[in-house]
Design an enzyme around this catalytic site. Structure first.
Site, PDB file in Angstrom:
ATOM      1  N   GLY A  29      15.140   8.679 -35.856  1.00 49.20           N
ATOM      2  CA  GLY A  29      16.530   8.780 -36.290  1.00 49.20           C
ATOM      3  C   GLY A  29      17.463   8.117 -35.305  1.00 49.20           C
ATOM      4  N   ASN A  30      18.756   8.337 -35.484  1.00 49.32           N
ATOM      5  CA  ASN A  30      19.739   7.789 -34.548  1.00 49.32           C
ATOM      6  C   ASN A  30      20.872   8.784 -34.341  1.00 49.32           C
ATOM      7  OD1 ASN A  30      21.994   7.140 -36.499  1.00 49.32           O
ATOM      8  ND2 ASN A  30      20.369   5.896 -37.384  1.00 49.32           N
ATOM      9  N   ARG A  31      21.774   8.463 -33.438  1.00 54.27           N
ATOM     10  CA  ARG A  31      22.793   9.419 -33.004  1.00 54.27           C
ATOM     11  C   ARG A  31      24.059   9.405 -33.843  1.00 54.27           C
ATOM     12  NH1 ARG A  31      21.195  11.497 -28.210  1.00 54.27           N
ATOM     13  NH2 ARG A  31      19.869  10.172 -26.900  1.00 54.27           N
TER      14      ARG A  31
END
Ligand code: C5P
Length: 233
Positions: A29-31
């Site tokens: 995933g990412n932030r």
């Protein structure tokens, strides 16, 4: 509000991050917090637009008053955009879409090996949803006439953030690119941001800074300018 700058307009906004499954319990995933996309959707609603909000993983609530579609992976986001964008006046791609995803999905949880060897995760490219929407339009499909992308850039020794942004705008083929400088602890998850909006039609770049909600209003102001007044029947 019926008499806002986007009254009578339909706008699709994507926001948040995608999650790409490795196995039933793990993902890449990412932030992305989803804050900027939610702010754009709220500003568009306040300007009188009908908004379809396609949200991935976010740390904030989707905007009240929008039609909300929730997605997880890039593939789901892709399908949702292709389903909802046709017929809309504008598509705003604020989502942080994975550029790569695991090439294989393990049907059961990946286990620690007996011999102590480490697993290797092979990645593959994801489809570029924004570029595809532009290409579909060029091929005559009913995609929005105004497509807005986002570019998180860092700049390097050879080119500045805005030079990278201009190249990305041209590569994607969209009408406007919202460029922000990322890196260190900038932007992701924060409440404030600094962006420069670049335009394909040659108009001068427009800078905006402040709360993500204020920047959302600035983005919607430029969107309304690109769409122009709604013609009378
Ligand atoms: O190429 P880059 O990932 O920097 O492009 C960012 C822009 O492109 C964002 O608007 C993002 O929503 C969109 N994008 C996309 N599909 C991808 C990757 C990015 O639509 N696979």
């Amino acid at each position: 509000q019926q008499n806002g700058a986007l009254a009578g307009r339909a706008v699709v906004v994507t926001a948040g991050g995608t999650r790409e499954a490795l196995d039933p319990v793990r993902y890449l995933g990412n932030r992305s917090s989803g804050k900027q996309g939610v702010a754009v959707a709220e500003a568009a609603l306040a300007a009188g637009a009908r908004v379809t909000f396609i949200g991935g993983a976010m740390s904030v609530e989707p905007p009240a008053g929008a039609e909300v579609v929730r997605v997880e992976s890039t593939q789901e986001l892709h399908e949702a955009v292709m389903a909802h964008a046709p017929g809309a006046d504008a598509l705003v791609m604020a989502a942080a879409v994975a550029d790569f995803r695991p090439a294989e999905y393990a049907d059961s949880k990946i286990k620690k090996s007996e011999d102590g060897s480490n697993p290797v995760i092979r990645l593959e490219r994801t489809p570029d949803i924004l570029a595809e929407a532009v290409q579909a339009r060029a091929a005559g499909q009913p995609m929005p006439g105004t497509i807005i992308g986002f570019g998180a850039e860092t700049g390097d020794a050879t080119a500045s953030v805005l030079e990278f942004g201009a190249a990305k705008l041209a590569r994607k083929g969209c009408e406007m690119l919202v460029v922000n400088q990322v890196g260190r602890d900038k932007v992701f998850g924060q409440d404030t941001t600094e962006v420069t909006m670049l335009f394909a039609d040659g108009r001068e770049p427009v800078a905006a800074a402040g709360d993500k909600s204020e920047v959302g209003v600035a983005i919607v102001t430029e969107l309304a300018g690109l769409l122009g007044p709604l013609g009378r029947l």
